[in-house]
Design a protein around this motif. Structure first.
Motif, PDB file in Angstrom:
ATOM      1  N   ALA A 160     -17.986  -0.287   6.661  1.00  0.00           N
ATOM      2  CA  ALA A 160     -17.460  -1.356   5.797  1.00  0.00           C
ATOM      3  C   ALA A 160     -17.423  -0.893   4.347  1.00  0.00           C
ATOM      4  CB  ALA A 160     -18.325  -2.605   5.941  1.00  0.00           C
ATOM      5  N   GLU A 161     -18.472  -0.234   3.924  1.00  0.00           N
ATOM      6  CA  GLU A 161     -18.518   0.211   2.535  1.00  0.00           C
ATOM      7  C   GLU A 161     -17.407   1.213   2.232  1.00  0.00           C
ATOM      8  OE1 GLU A 161     -22.171   1.152  -0.437  1.00  0.00           O
ATOM      9  OE2 GLU A 161     -21.894   2.595   1.187  1.00  0.00           O
ATOM     10  N   ALA A 162     -17.172   2.121   3.168  1.00  0.00           N
ATOM     11  CA  ALA A 162     -16.107   3.112   2.963  1.00  0.00           C
ATOM     12  C   ALA A 162     -14.755   2.420   2.798  1.00  0.00           C
ATOM     13  CB  ALA A 162     -16.070   4.086   4.148  1.00  0.00           C
ATOM     14  N   PHE A 163     -14.482   1.419   3.650  1.00  0.00           N
ATOM     15  CA  PHE A 163     -13.186   0.749   3.550  1.00  0.00           C
ATOM     16  C   PHE A 163     -13.104  -0.166   2.325  1.00  0.00           C
ATOM     17  CE2 PHE A 163     -12.602   2.141   7.996  1.00  0.00           C
ATOM     18  CZ  PHE A 163     -11.317   2.652   7.881  1.00  0.00           C
ATOM     19  N   CYS A 164     -14.211  -0.795   1.969  1.00  0.00           N
ATOM     20  CA  CYS A 164     -14.200  -1.607   0.744  1.00  0.00           C
ATOM     21  C   CYS A 164     -13.855  -0.714  -0.454  1.00  0.00           C
ATOM     22  CB  CYS A 164     -15.563  -2.275   0.513  1.00  0.00           C
ATOM     23  SG  CYS A 164     -15.937  -3.634   1.631  1.00  0.00           S
ATOM     24  N   HIS A 165     -14.550   0.388  -0.541  1.00  0.00           N
ATOM     25  CA  HIS A 165     -14.329   1.304  -1.665  1.00  0.00           C
ATOM     26  C   HIS A 165     -12.885   1.817  -1.677  1.00  0.00           C
ATOM     27  CE1 HIS A 165     -16.260   4.760  -4.227  1.00  0.00           C
ATOM     28  NE2 HIS A 165     -15.093   4.346  -4.719  1.00  0.00           N
ATOM     29  N   ARG A 166     -12.418   2.220  -0.503  1.00  0.00           N
ATOM     30  CA  ARG A 166     -11.048   2.758  -0.448  1.00  0.00           C
ATOM     31  C   ARG A 166     -10.007   1.669  -0.743  1.00  0.00           C
ATOM     32  NH1 ARG A 166      -8.969   7.881   2.896  1.00  0.00           N
ATOM     33  NH2 ARG A 166      -6.747   7.704   2.379  1.00  0.00           N
ATOM     34  N   ALA A 167     -10.290   0.442  -0.293  1.00  0.00           N
ATOM     35  CA  ALA A 167      -9.380  -0.663  -0.590  1.00  0.00           C
ATOM     36  C   ALA A 167      -9.302  -0.914  -2.086  1.00  0.00           C
ATOM     37  CB  ALA A 167      -9.834  -1.927   0.138  1.00  0.00           C
ATOM     38  N   SER A 168     -10.458  -0.753  -2.747  1.00  0.00           N
ATOM     39  CA  SER A 168     -10.501  -0.932  -4.199  1.00  0.00           C
ATOM     40  C   SER A 168      -9.601   0.107  -4.886  1.00  0.00           C
ATOM     41  CB  SER A 168     -11.952  -0.818  -4.666  1.00  0.00           C
ATOM     42  OG  SER A 168     -12.059  -0.966  -6.049  1.00  0.00           O
ATOM     43  N   LEU A 169      -9.674   1.325  -4.419  1.00  0.00           N
ATOM     44  CA  LEU A 169      -8.806   2.387  -4.960  1.00  0.00           C
ATOM     45  C   LEU A 169      -7.334   2.094  -4.657  1.00  0.00           C
ATOM     46  CD1 LEU A 169     -10.976   5.475  -3.866  1.00  0.00           C
ATOM     47  CD2 LEU A 169     -10.748   4.542  -6.198  1.00  0.00           C
ATOM     48  N   ALA A 170      -7.059   1.688  -3.429  1.00  0.00           N
ATOM     49  CA  ALA A 170      -5.674   1.385  -3.031  1.00  0.00           C
ATOM     50  C   ALA A 170      -5.102   0.286  -3.922  1.00  0.00           C
ATOM     51  CB  ALA A 170      -5.633   0.953  -1.563  1.00  0.00           C
ATOM     52  N   HIS A 171      -5.954  -0.668  -4.254  1.00  0.00           N
ATOM     53  CA  HIS A 171      -5.500  -1.754  -5.124  1.00  0.00           C
ATOM     54  C   HIS A 171      -5.159  -1.241  -6.510  1.00  0.00           C
ATOM     55  CE1 HIS A 171      -5.070  -5.748  -6.723  1.00  0.00           C
ATOM     56  NE2 HIS A 171      -5.840  -5.390  -7.736  1.00  0.00           N
ATOM     57  N   GLN A 172      -5.971  -0.360  -7.019  1.00  0.00           N
ATOM     58  CA  GLN A 172      -5.667   0.173  -8.354  1.00  0.00           C
ATOM     59  C   GLN A 172      -4.341   0.938  -8.359  1.00  0.00           C
ATOM     60  OE1 GLN A 172      -9.806   1.826  -9.575  1.00  0.00           O
ATOM     61  NE2 GLN A 172      -8.842   0.984 -11.419  1.00  0.00           N
ATOM     62  N   LEU A 173      -3.984   1.471  -7.230  1.00  0.00           N
ATOM     63  CA  LEU A 173      -2.740   2.255  -7.134  1.00  0.00           C
ATOM     64  C   LEU A 173      -1.511   1.386  -6.901  1.00  0.00           C
ATOM     65  CD1 LEU A 173      -4.127   5.164  -4.900  1.00  0.00           C
ATOM     66  CD2 LEU A 173      -3.604   5.271  -7.366  1.00  0.00           C
ATOM     67  N   THR A 174      -1.669   0.264  -6.194  1.00  0.00           N
ATOM     68  CA  THR A 174      -0.472  -0.494  -5.767  1.00  0.00           C
ATOM     69  C   THR A 174      -0.557  -1.995  -6.007  1.00  0.00           C
ATOM     70  OG1 THR A 174      -1.389  -0.807  -3.547  1.00  0.00           O
ATOM     71  CG2 THR A 174      -0.007   1.147  -3.882  1.00  0.00           C
ATOM     72  N   ASN A 175      -1.697  -2.495  -6.457  1.00  0.00           N
ATOM     73  CA  ASN A 175      -1.866  -3.948  -6.672  1.00  0.00           C
ATOM     74  C   ASN A 175      -1.693  -4.714  -5.350  1.00  0.00           C
ATOM     75  OD1 ASN A 175      -2.286  -6.281  -8.275  1.00  0.00           O
ATOM     76  ND2 ASN A 175      -0.080  -6.672  -8.302  1.00  0.00           N
ATOM     77  N   CYS A 176      -2.450  -4.308  -4.349  1.00  0.00           N
ATOM     78  CA  CYS A 176      -2.221  -4.832  -3.007  1.00  0.00           C
ATOM     79  C   CYS A 176      -3.136  -5.978  -2.581  1.00  0.00           C
ATOM     80  CB  CYS A 176      -2.308  -3.702  -1.974  1.00  0.00           C
ATOM     81  SG  CYS A 176      -3.864  -2.809  -1.991  1.00  0.00           S
ATOM     82  N   LEU A 177      -4.206  -6.257  -3.330  1.00  0.00           N
ATOM     83  CA  LEU A 177      -5.173  -7.253  -2.844  1.00  0.00           C
ATOM     84  C   LEU A 177      -5.012  -8.610  -3.533  1.00  0.00           C
ATOM     85  CD1 LEU A 177      -8.398  -5.022  -2.658  1.00  0.00           C
ATOM     86  CD2 LEU A 177      -6.647  -5.403  -0.906  1.00  0.00           C
ATOM     87  N   SER A 178      -5.205  -9.651  -2.747  1.00  0.00           N
ATOM     88  CA  SER A 178      -5.206 -10.992  -3.321  1.00  0.00           C
ATOM     89  C   SER A 178      -6.649 -11.514  -3.386  1.00  0.00           C
ATOM     90  CB  SER A 178      -4.299 -11.926  -2.522  1.00  0.00           C
ATOM     91  OG  SER A 178      -4.643 -11.933  -1.155  1.00  0.00           O
ATOM     92  N   GLU A 179      -7.274 -11.715  -2.259  1.00  0.00           N
ATOM     93  CA  GLU A 179      -8.679 -12.139  -2.261  1.00  0.00           C
ATOM     94  C   GLU A 179      -9.561 -10.925  -1.962  1.00  0.00           C
ATOM     95  OE1 GLU A 179      -9.565 -15.383  -2.927  1.00  0.00           O
ATOM     96  OE2 GLU A 179      -7.419 -15.774  -3.215  1.00  0.00           O
ATOM     97  N   VAL A 180     -10.624 -10.799  -2.727  1.00  0.00           N
ATOM     98  CA  VAL A 180     -11.545  -9.667  -2.583  1.00  0.00           C
ATOM     99  C   VAL A 180     -12.930 -10.231  -2.284  1.00  0.00           C
ATOM    100  CG1 VAL A 180     -12.631  -7.763  -3.829  1.00  0.00           C
ATOM    101  CG2 VAL A 180     -10.170  -8.209  -4.112  1.00  0.00           C
ATOM    102  N   PHE A 181     -13.469  -9.874  -1.140  1.00  0.00           N
ATOM    103  CA  PHE A 181     -14.820 -10.384  -0.800  1.00  0.00           C
ATOM    104  C   PHE A 181     -15.631  -9.295  -0.110  1.00  0.00           C
ATOM    105  CE2 PHE A 181     -12.976 -11.680   3.400  1.00  0.00           C
ATOM    106  CZ  PHE A 181     -11.663 -11.924   3.024  1.00  0.00           C
ATOM    107  N   PHE A 182     -15.780  -8.210  -0.880  1.00  0.00           N
ATOM    108  CA  PHE A 182     -16.539  -7.056  -0.391  1.00  0.00           C
ATOM    109  C   PHE A 182     -17.960  -7.459  -0.002  1.00  0.00           C
ATOM    110  CE2 PHE A 182     -13.865  -4.279  -3.502  1.00  0.00           C
ATOM    111  CZ  PHE A 182     -12.831  -4.219  -2.590  1.00  0.00           C
TER     112      PHE A 182
END
Lengths: 546, 546
Positions: A82-104
């Motif tokens: 979970a931590e690996a994907f949370c972290h990677r999702a955070s990076l993906a968001h910085q690159l593409t603005n892909c997340l709406s709700e964040v609840f790591f």
């Protein structure tokens, strides 16, 4: 003293701020260290940026079945995953603005509890124990908001009181939830832009849109910020972003997967039904998800789900495939035509039967879908936008101007649609006389849109390659074929056009601008043939690699 | 000189005459030899009247499986079978006015061809080789009209150009068609009366209605003028007439049987979907029909059919049954209350679990169904009736006065219905905590209407015992339990009433008038549980006979 009424921008800013607080500071990359705008593709950047450990890169490169096995075998804990994907999702968001709700934090807490449960009982919680799943914004999650890109929904409610049916089922099987992903306003535009979170760009080429309405989901998945995501589709909303991001995906027939309890952009619309389905970079993940979800018997919990178990399908040795390269309304751009040609050639070379599909009913079915979307005169969308003064994006103008239909005319359109759907089925059956082996086609292969991701803001709003399959309610998968290549995909010479949209798509195409964009095609099976479509995706992947 | 425009009565008379020419003179019984009006029940008259040979009586007393075996084994020819049922249907019509379209010659010709085919090839045409099936008027048959009780449809078209999907499938399997049966105007009234053919009466007691909208079908079947008939149901139209005529019947979930190509009373309505299903005096016939039809894969031909094969179901040894004796809106009359009591006692005595069903959502679901029916403001029905000046029957007045809804309000009602349907499902699941064995209920048993057939013209228009199951789209069977008995079923003493309709039903009940009427109950299974409902009917029959 007059009361200060917050503007839609104020509300959106407040909501955005609330989300932003949920990112972990230690995972945020300083803007200067992010790839520059002059670097359109950000695929591969995460692997090279040094933010993730090699173990985290290994975890996030794994398919859903691999993750489940590794957690079961205690190679990785659910928390590590979970931590690996949370972290990677955070990076993906910085690159593409892909997340709406964040609840790591909630996701990590779920993971901790799963690990503890496994440790204590020696039992897995269920067949998805420890699998992170990302969610399109519309899927209600207990304790989280659902804006579907509408400002008035930012805090209304601030938190949903219960999970949607699909969420509850997946949670019960051990899946972990940590993000929801960006969508267009009411999920009714082909690009994922709204006044709360802005636009999601395409990681293959950020000059291009991630597509919509499951665009945040698709961008996140292309960057492997999630092993598996759930999107939804009522006119192409899974397949368009999946195709723009070279993903495997599945738009099922309505009733195969549970839909109850998600937030709709057009609540109460039933002339055509929104469905949800998986998007992922891995066919294995796609299959595992579908099989597991149907295996949990959604019909027990969802009043509109059909009690059809997941079946084992064996494809015929010789596949009968119909192809549609050009629907005669909008001609696909060169990368898509090349992709279709590659498929046709590979199929033929491998001894399969290829015939041409006549899109006779497509245009009218596509028009009918639009009429259904607008049949309340845009009332729901207008009412919600008016609550905060949120203006319409250009793609949505028709929701502001369409007249409300009366039910008598709706019935007439529904009756017309039913007749066309029957004609479509009859023509599918009639292909038995064209294949040479007495069997009708197994599938239709065609593009999902005319372009490999449109330049941001320039979609041209043509969904005639996807929406007919919502009208007929068939099972449709997507399969990545190649990427756009500025050297191979130079603009065709055309002097006559099918119509304005065709010309606009032609004029709009630029081989340089599209370079690196996805070429990903639709594979259409009959109604409720989700199993067969997945087998076809597997077979086609092998054929394309042969 | 002005053109003489025919009145609706002229057109209806012409259509009636056209039908009447298709009766065979040699089969018509002189009015003086028919049972007098003072003899309400005509059950048993055909057996005694001497019009049929003993072989014909034997044939027409046989179930569908028995007929198929006898034709296969050349005990009877298909022609003999068809002729026996044509003749008996002619008699049944003289007793109850149950037929709309009469095409004995075509049926006999089909039978001749089947016999010839069998003789020549040694092969049966299909699994229904030689089985006569009667048809509710709405099912389109190549070469026949479909009026659905509306005068303007009398000759429009005079003959349909093709079979509906279900007809084509059954024809292909060897079934024989020879009659269509009477319905109310647009099939939207609970008694089978219209301006073309008049009213169909109940053979158990001709003072009572045969019910509607599949009333002609039910009367014909009760008199064994057909071994098996197909009715349709959107609010109770199979179950009400089946219950008034003590028949086994099945209202399936939409999508289980093919529906494409029938004439609708409200074309384009999809907020609730009309389904078709079998009515018969024999469970074996019911099961054979369902199994054979689903076995022929309707989903290949019907765009709305679901590819769910017919399954083998084994019931649990202890059945969990919920019963609803009184919905709190209209209290059933004494014969129905007695029937429910018999069932409850027999179930309990046989060791099964019986709990009470709370009809929490029933009333609102039933109201919603009516709102859906009327949501076009009666436009379709009005337009058709206006073409000939045909007036509305009292039951239909609301189609003349309802305002057309806008789509926005339709969406709101559909969204409300979906929520109620989910609540209903959740409550069904929650019965697991009330049964004592951890399993939820297998079925709900309840009356289909508050009365054992209403006196002709006095239905009171309450379908709250049937229509909620159209809204939730569950599988529902009917099972004959007993008949009304003037000695046992005296009027209750009641001084307070749930409302006007409740009081009207109470006031309207007369134990003498209802004597001999049917007491036949509904057995409700979940969605797509047609197989299970049939197994439950079999089990309940055995329990009631134990």
């Amino acid at each position: 003293m007059p009361l200060l009424v917050p503007t839609y921008s104020d509300i959106a800013a407040k909501k955005r701020l609330q989300r932003d607080k949920n990112f972990k500071k230690e995972w945020l990359v300083a803007p200067a260290n992010l790839p520059p705008a002059s670097s359109p593709s950000v695929i591969g950047w995460i692997e090279k940026c040094g933010e993730l450990t090699s173990k985290q890169l290994e975890i996030t490169a794994s398919s859903a079945p691999e993750i489940l096995l590794a957690v079961r075998d205690k190679v990785w804990t659910a928390f590590e995953v979970a931590e690996a994907f949370c972290h990677r999702a955070s990076l993906a968001h910085q690159l593409t603005n892909c997340l709406s709700e964040v609840f790591f934090d909630e996701g990590l807490q779920q993971a901790r509890e799963l690990d503890e449960y496994y440790e204590r009982t020696g039992q897995l919680k269920g067949p998805l124990h420890g699998l992170p799943i990302s969610l399109k914004d519309n899927i209600n999650v207990k304790g989280q908001a659902t804006t579907v890109g509408i400002v008035s929904f930012s805090f209304s409610p601030e938190k949903f009181g219960e999970d949607s049916v699909i969420l509850a089922m997946l949670r019960d099987m051990g899946a972990i939830f940590y993000v929801k992903t960006n969508v267009p306003v009411a999920m009714m535009m082909p690009e994922s832009i709204n006044h709360i979170y802005g636009n999601t760009t395409n990681p293959l080429n950020r000059k291009l849109s991630a597509g919509g309405s499951s665009g945040g989901e698709a961008a996140l998945l292309a960057l492997k910020g999630s092993p598996l995501g759930i999107g939804s589709d009522i006119g192409g909303s899974i397949r368009i972003p999946a195709s723009f991001n070279n993903l495997y995906s599945l738009k099922p027939t309505f009733g195969r997967f549970p839909t109850y309890g998600s937030r709709s952009g057009l609540p109460g619309l039933e002339s055509v039904n929104s469905v949800n389905g998986p998007l992922t970079t891995s066919i294995d993940s796609l299959e595992l998800y579908c099989k597991t979800l149907v295996g949990a018997e959604p019909w027990i919990y969802d009043p509109k789900a059909v009690p059809l178990p997941w079946r084992t399908v064996k494809l015929p040795e010789t596949l009968n495939i119909a192809v549609l390269e050009d629907d005669g309304v909008v001609r696909p751009t060169p990368p898509l035509l090349r992709g279709m040609k590659m498929v046709r050639e590979k199929l033929t070379k491998s001894g399969h039967i290829v015939i041409d599909w006549n899109p006779e009913e497509h245009l009218r079915l596509s028009e009918l879908i639009t009429e259904f979307f607008l049949s309340d005169g845009g009332k729901h969308v207008k009412d919600e936008c008016n609550k905060t003064g949120e203006p319409f994006f250009p793609y949505m103008q028709m929701y502001g101007t369409a007249p409300e239909k009366g039910v008598a005319s709706l019935w007439a359109l529904q009756a017309e649609r039913t007749k066309l759907v029957k004609k479509f089925l009859d023509r599918w059956n009639a292909t038995a006389s064209a294949t040479g082996n007495g069997r009708p086609i197994d599938a239709i292969i065609l593009p999902a849109t005319p372009f490999p991701g449109n330049p941001n803001g320039k979609f041209q709003n043509y969904v005639g390659y996807t929406s007919p399959f919502n009208a007929v309610d068939y099972s449709v998968g997507t399969i990545p074929v190649t990427t756009a290549d500025r050297g191979l995909d130079t603009r065709e010479v055309r002097e006559t056009f099918y119509g304005e949209t065709d010309k606009a798509v032609y004029d709009n195409y630029d081989a340089d601008e599209s370079h690196g964009g996805a070429v990903c095609l639709q594979v259409v099976g009959r109604k409720f043939e989700e199993e067969k479509v997945i087998e076809l995706l597997k077979a086609l992947k092998a054929i394309m690699e042969s």
